[in-house]
Design an enzyme around this catalytic site. Structure first.
Site, PDB file in Angstrom:
ATOM      1  N   LYS A 115       0.825  -1.210   0.000  1.00  0.00           N
ATOM      2  CA  LYS A 115       0.000   0.000   0.000  1.00  0.00           C
ATOM      3  C   LYS A 115       0.856   1.256   0.000  1.00  0.00           C
ATOM      4  O   LYS A 115       0.493   2.253  -0.605  1.00  0.00           O
ATOM      5  CB  LYS A 115      -0.951   0.017   1.206  1.00  0.00           C
ATOM      6  CG  LYS A 115      -2.101  -0.952   1.044  1.00  0.00           C
ATOM      7  CD  LYS A 115      -3.225  -0.663   2.023  1.00  0.00           C
ATOM      8  CE  LYS A 115      -4.382  -1.631   1.796  1.00  0.00           C
ATOM      9  NZ  LYS A 115      -5.437  -1.520   2.786  1.00  0.00           N
ATOM     10  N   LYS A 197      -3.879  -9.944  -7.085  1.00  0.00           N
ATOM     11  CA  LYS A 197      -5.094 -10.207  -6.319  1.00  0.00           C
ATOM     12  C   LYS A 197      -6.205  -9.226  -6.718  1.00  0.00           C
ATOM     13  O   LYS A 197      -5.914  -8.049  -6.944  1.00  0.00           O
ATOM     14  CB  LYS A 197      -4.698 -10.021  -4.850  1.00  0.00           C
ATOM     15  CG  LYS A 197      -5.733 -10.219  -3.831  1.00  0.00           C
ATOM     16  CD  LYS A 197      -5.223  -9.752  -2.472  1.00  0.00           C
ATOM     17  CE  LYS A 197      -5.331  -8.248  -2.342  1.00  0.00           C
ATOM     18  NZ  LYS A 197      -5.416  -7.708  -1.009  1.00  0.00           N
ATOM     19  N   LYS A 200      -9.903  -3.785  -4.161  1.00  0.00           N
ATOM     20  CA  LYS A 200     -10.742  -2.585  -4.308  1.00  0.00           C
ATOM     21  C   LYS A 200      -9.917  -1.434  -4.841  1.00  0.00           C
ATOM     22  O   LYS A 200     -10.424  -0.589  -5.562  1.00  0.00           O
ATOM     23  CB  LYS A 200     -11.323  -2.196  -2.947  1.00  0.00           C
ATOM     24  CG  LYS A 200     -12.325  -3.177  -2.411  1.00  0.00           C
ATOM     25  CD  LYS A 200     -12.898  -2.665  -1.092  1.00  0.00           C
ATOM     26  CE  LYS A 200     -13.459  -3.787  -0.265  1.00  0.00           C
ATOM     27  NZ  LYS A 200     -13.099  -3.673   1.154  1.00  0.00           N
TER      28      LYS A 200
HETATM   29  P1  TYM Z   1     -10.528  -6.069   3.277  1.00  0.00           P
HETATM   30  O1  TYM Z   1     -11.605  -5.077   3.545  1.00  0.00           O
HETATM   31  O2  TYM Z   1      -9.443  -5.689   2.338  1.00  0.00           O
HETATM   32  O3  TYM Z   1     -11.152  -7.422   2.745  1.00  0.00           O
HETATM   33  C1  TYM Z   1     -12.224  -8.068   3.424  1.00  0.00           C
HETATM   34  C2  TYM Z   1     -12.029  -9.566   3.339  1.00  0.00           C
HETATM   35  O4  TYM Z   1     -11.936  -9.970   1.965  1.00  0.00           O
HETATM   36  C3  TYM Z   1     -10.777 -10.773   1.774  1.00  0.00           C
HETATM   37  N1  TYM Z   1     -10.266 -10.534   0.415  1.00  0.00           N
HETATM   38  C4  TYM Z   1     -10.062 -11.497  -0.487  1.00  0.00           C
HETATM   39  N2  TYM Z   1     -10.233 -12.831  -0.441  1.00  0.00           N
HETATM   40  C5  TYM Z   1      -9.951 -13.542  -1.560  1.00  0.00           C
HETATM   41  N3  TYM Z   1      -9.489 -12.985  -2.713  1.00  0.00           N
HETATM   42  C6  TYM Z   1      -9.297 -11.641  -2.803  1.00  0.00           C
HETATM   43  N4  TYM Z   1      -8.864 -11.099  -3.934  1.00  0.00           N
HETATM   44  C7  TYM Z   1      -9.584 -10.840  -1.655  1.00  0.00           C
HETATM   45  N5  TYM Z   1      -9.513  -9.513  -1.397  1.00  0.00           N
HETATM   46  C8  TYM Z   1      -9.925  -9.349  -0.120  1.00  0.00           C
HETATM   47  C9  TYM Z   1      -9.802 -10.307   2.832  1.00  0.00           C
HETATM   48  O5  TYM Z   1      -8.829 -11.296   3.110  1.00  0.00           O
HETATM   49  C10 TYM Z   1     -10.726 -10.035   3.996  1.00  0.00           C
HETATM   50  O6  TYM Z   1     -10.983 -11.236   4.702  1.00  0.00           O
HETATM   51  N6  TYM Z   1      -7.598  -5.759   7.326  1.00  0.00           N
HETATM   52  C11 TYM Z   1      -8.814  -6.325   6.792  1.00  0.00           C
HETATM   53  C12 TYM Z   1     -10.054  -5.955   7.567  1.00  0.00           C
HETATM   54  C13 TYM Z   1      -9.983  -6.205   9.025  1.00  0.00           C
HETATM   55  C14 TYM Z   1     -10.133  -7.463   9.664  1.00  0.00           C
HETATM   56  C15 TYM Z   1     -10.044  -7.188  11.057  1.00  0.00           C
HETATM   57  C16 TYM Z   1     -10.327  -8.756   9.204  1.00  0.00           C
HETATM   58  C17 TYM Z   1      -9.825  -5.269   9.992  1.00  0.00           C
HETATM   59  N7  TYM Z   1      -9.869  -5.841  11.200  1.00  0.00           N
HETATM   60  C18 TYM Z   1     -10.146  -8.212  12.008  1.00  0.00           C
HETATM   61  C19 TYM Z   1     -10.422  -9.789  10.147  1.00  0.00           C
HETATM   62  C20 TYM Z   1     -10.328  -9.490  11.520  1.00  0.00           C
HETATM   63  C21 TYM Z   1      -9.003  -5.841   5.366  1.00  0.00           C
HETATM   64  O7  TYM Z   1      -8.497  -4.824   4.977  1.00  0.00           O
HETATM   65  O8  TYM Z   1      -9.886  -6.579   4.652  1.00  0.00           O
END
Ligand code: TYM
Length: 331
Positions: A115, A197, A200
């Site tokens: 990032k 990957k 967003k």
């Molecule tokens: P975020 O918002 O980027 O994504 C949410 C969830 O989607 C999964 N994900 C994917 N899985 C498969 N293929 C992909 N291309 C893909 N892109 C995203 C992510 O692994 C995630 O599970 N840091 C985290 C949010 C967070 C969180 C937490 C998660 C904050 N606190 C506590 C679990 C527990 C994040 O940015 O996810």
């Protein structure tokens, strides 16, 4: 709150549009396993501001994402759903954890490296410290399991290390959480570039990702343009990332075995593969989109669910934070 089943916690950021990777890697698993766990799901808006956001858009997207999670099948009778910033113990605990986390551990985080490379002019301390906020989210609820996509594995390993360090230095307090990462769907790749990957932050590229709110004709068009290769053989071969990604998506929706899917497509061309994948995705997402369109107009209902979720989450969060704070000697 009495806990009879193992507890899961997971979160998702309200930035951009929730896409197929988020759904298959995380949200679908949350929905499918609601009966097996005590579930807490959170829209992590405080994480979103680690990258500059337009406040009005962030505010709106936070509620939109809550509606979308309900549309995906999060059932408020079975799961607690709330917005991170409504419970200040998340940021308070993050501070305690920040004070026991070595800089070296944070600088190893690949998501920080990615990032900050993408946004070299806007690297703020919040982005560096982001994993401590994530550890706080998880540890605050003494969560046993954290269902996520593969990209979050490293952050959960850090949360585990932090929990163990705290327990060792201040006495048994936190549950050491386990990641729950399902094989299919754990890493959905961009349709335009299957070496990256689906994310967003690349959603400005028109054929990169499928948003859950995309209309059927848009989904069909995006799959038609998906990058494949020139081999012409339809098989689960990781070395051929484009075709593998399409088959993986197909498998997530159809739940068939790899062998059955390969047999189904034997002798067919990529055109047919893309058409069939688009079909199962359109049909799989149709009820979600329809439900979302209704829910987004039911503001009172949405606020009621979020208020109830917040109340339930707060009870656990305040107790854990108090325990951790006192163990560290804070008055
Ligand atoms: P975020 O918002 O980027 O994504 C949410 C969830 O989607 C999964 N994900 C994917 N899985 C498969 N293929 C992909 N291309 C893909 N892109 C995203 C992510 O692994 C995630 O599970 N840091 C985290 C949010 C967070 C969180 C937490 C998660 C904050 N606190 C506590 C679990 C527990 C994040 O940015 O996810």
């Amino acid at each position: 709150m009495q806990q009879s089943k193992p507890r899961v916690f997971s979160g998702i950021q309200p930035t951009g549009n929730i896409h197929l990777g988020n759904y298959l890697g995380a949200v679908k698993n949350w929905v499918d396993s609601q009966d097996s766990y005590e579930n807490i799901f959170c829209v992590v808006n405080s994480h979103a501001i680690t990258i500059p956001q337009d406040p009005k858009i962030l505010h709106q997207k936070t509620y939109d994402l809550c509606a979308m999670l309900l549309a995906c099948g999060i059932n408020p009778q079975k799961s607690t759903l709330f917005i991170q910033s409504t419970i200040q113990e998340h940021t308070s605990l993050a501070w305690l954890l920040t004070c026991i986390t070595p800089m070296g551990d944070l600088s190893r985080m690949t998501q920080f490296k990615d990032k900050s490379q993408k946004n070299p002019k806007n690297i703020f301390a919040g982005l560096f410290n982001y994993p401590n906020l994530m550890s706080a989210d998880i540890l605050l609820y003494k969560s046993n399991f954290v269902p996520v996509g593969e990209d979050q594995k490293q952050h959960i390993e850090l949360a585990r290390d932090t929990a163990m360090r705290f327990n060792r230095d201040f006495g048994e307090t936190f549950v050491v959480p386990e990641p729950l990462i399902l094989k299919e769907g754990a890493r959905i790749m961009g349709l335009d570039d299957p070496s990256k990957k689906m994310s967003k932050s690349s959603s400005d590229k028109p054929n990169h990702s499928i948003a859950l709110i995309d209309a059927p004709e848009v989904i069909v068009k995006k799959f038609k343009k998906a990058t494949t290769d020139s081999e012409g053989i339809i098989a689960f071969d990781k070395k051929r990332a484009g075709v593998y990604n399409l088959l993986n998506i197909y498998q997530c929706f159809t739940k068939e075995s790899q062998e059955a899917i390969e047999a189904e497509f034997f002798g067919l061309g990529y055109g047919k593969l893309k058409e069939r994948v688009a079909e199962v995705v359109v049909e799989g997402l149709r009820p979600i989109r329809e439900s979302y369109e209704k829910l987004i107009n039911q503001k009172d209902y949405l606020h009621k669910i979020l208020e109830e979720g917040e109340k339930c989450a707060r009870e656990i969060a305040t107790a854990t934070y108090k325990e951790a704070k006192e163990k560290m000697g804070l008055v």
